[in-house]
Scaffold this active site. Sequence first.
Site, PDB file in Angstrom:
ATOM      1  CE  LYS A  77      46.230  27.043  58.812  1.00  0.00           C
ATOM      2  NZ  LYS A  77      46.802  26.876  60.126  1.00  0.00           N
TER       3      LYS A  77
ATOM      4  N   GLY B  10      57.655  24.925  59.235  1.00  0.00           N
ATOM      5  CA  GLY B  10      58.028  26.374  59.432  1.00  0.00           C
ATOM      6  C   GLY B  10      59.364  26.622  59.588  1.00  0.00           C
ATOM      7  CG  ASN B  11      62.110  23.720  61.446  1.00  0.00           C
ATOM      8  OD1 ASN B  11      61.481  23.362  60.560  1.00  0.00           O
ATOM      9  ND2 ASN B  11      63.026  23.112  62.112  1.00  0.00           N
TER      10      ASN B  11
ATOM     11  CE  LYS C 259      54.812  18.489  61.561  1.00  0.00           C
ATOM     12  NZ  LYS C 259      54.317  19.358  60.787  1.00  0.00           N
TER      13      LYS C 259
ATOM     14  CE  LYS D 157      54.825  21.206  56.051  1.00  0.00           C
ATOM     15  NZ  LYS D 157      54.051  21.227  57.446  1.00  0.00           N
TER      16      LYS D 157
END
Length: 311
Positions: free
Chosen positions: A129, A12-13, A274, A212
């Site tokens: 979600k 996101g960043n 992740k 993702k």
Amino acid sequence: MEKKRIVIALGGNALGKTLPEQYLAVQETSRAIADLVEEGNEVIISHGNGPQVGMINNAMAAYSKTDPSHPAITPLSVCVAMSQAYIGYDLQNALKEELLNRKIKKNVATVITQVRVDEDDPAFAHPTKPIGYFMTKEEAAEAEKNGMHIVEDAGRGYRRAVASPKPKEIIEIETVKDLLEAGEIVIASGGGGIPVIRQGNHLKGVGAVIDKDHASCLLAQQLDADLLIILTAVEKIALHFGTPQETWLDEISVEEARRYCDEGHFAPGSMLPKVQAGIAFAASAPGRTALITLLEKARDGVNGKTGTRIS
Ligand code: ADP
Ligand code: MG
């Protein structure tokens, strides 16, 4: 430096949350990516889309209120496709400019990417979600009649919840490979990919969001990459994150990483996918390494100076 095939997963960043934020963020992101291209690596980019797909979903819902001929619900698969194009446009535009500034002759292409999921993935029975806008009780009841799964979100109101099934196959993988063979930089599988199920020759979009980090892991495996880099908001991953015992990790084995997951060191909605993606990639074949680090540390990370490596 030996040339590596690197899949970069942008968090996101790297993209920001709004249109103006994204326009600026992709410039810094492009510098980090161009550093890796400049060192001779073959680069494939994937990215998240949380805020963007939420924005598109809300915009389409608002539009349907002004135009009754427009269906009340825009399929989520279509919203993901729109987000891939919008993010891909900003990224390929900024990255091409950065490459030109550095006199690097390479083209950048975004591939609208579908990702097959299993119809019987258990995730479909438990949509978890929350996405999109908040609804009143009445709106929620109406949405439920339209087939949406609605959850109460932390006392803030009602929201649509969607399943997050596991990615099984990148449909456009051969196209991505062809572009890589031609020396292009490819942006693919944005937002986890457009979730589809197979019905004979037909691929049917489904109302789900693929994580993702998991999709990038599959992309890296299918491309036989050497390195999967997950760029996020922290330079390294930590044990006892956010506590006085916090310990930052440099190099860990797949076995150690699995044990730390079991011990609950990584938050399920953020760091856990992740680390799971890193484990799955590193364990998938000899010589494969996953690296988790900050966007602006990507080059140092690839050169072994920082970040957390799972191998
Ligand atoms: P992205 O948009 O890159 O996917 P996320 O917010 O989903 O970013 O995940 C990154 C965040 O995970 C970090 O900013 C950090 O707050 C959080 N996090 C949770 N557990 C850990 C941990 N053990 N070590 C480091 N960061 C962690
Ligand atoms: Mg995330």
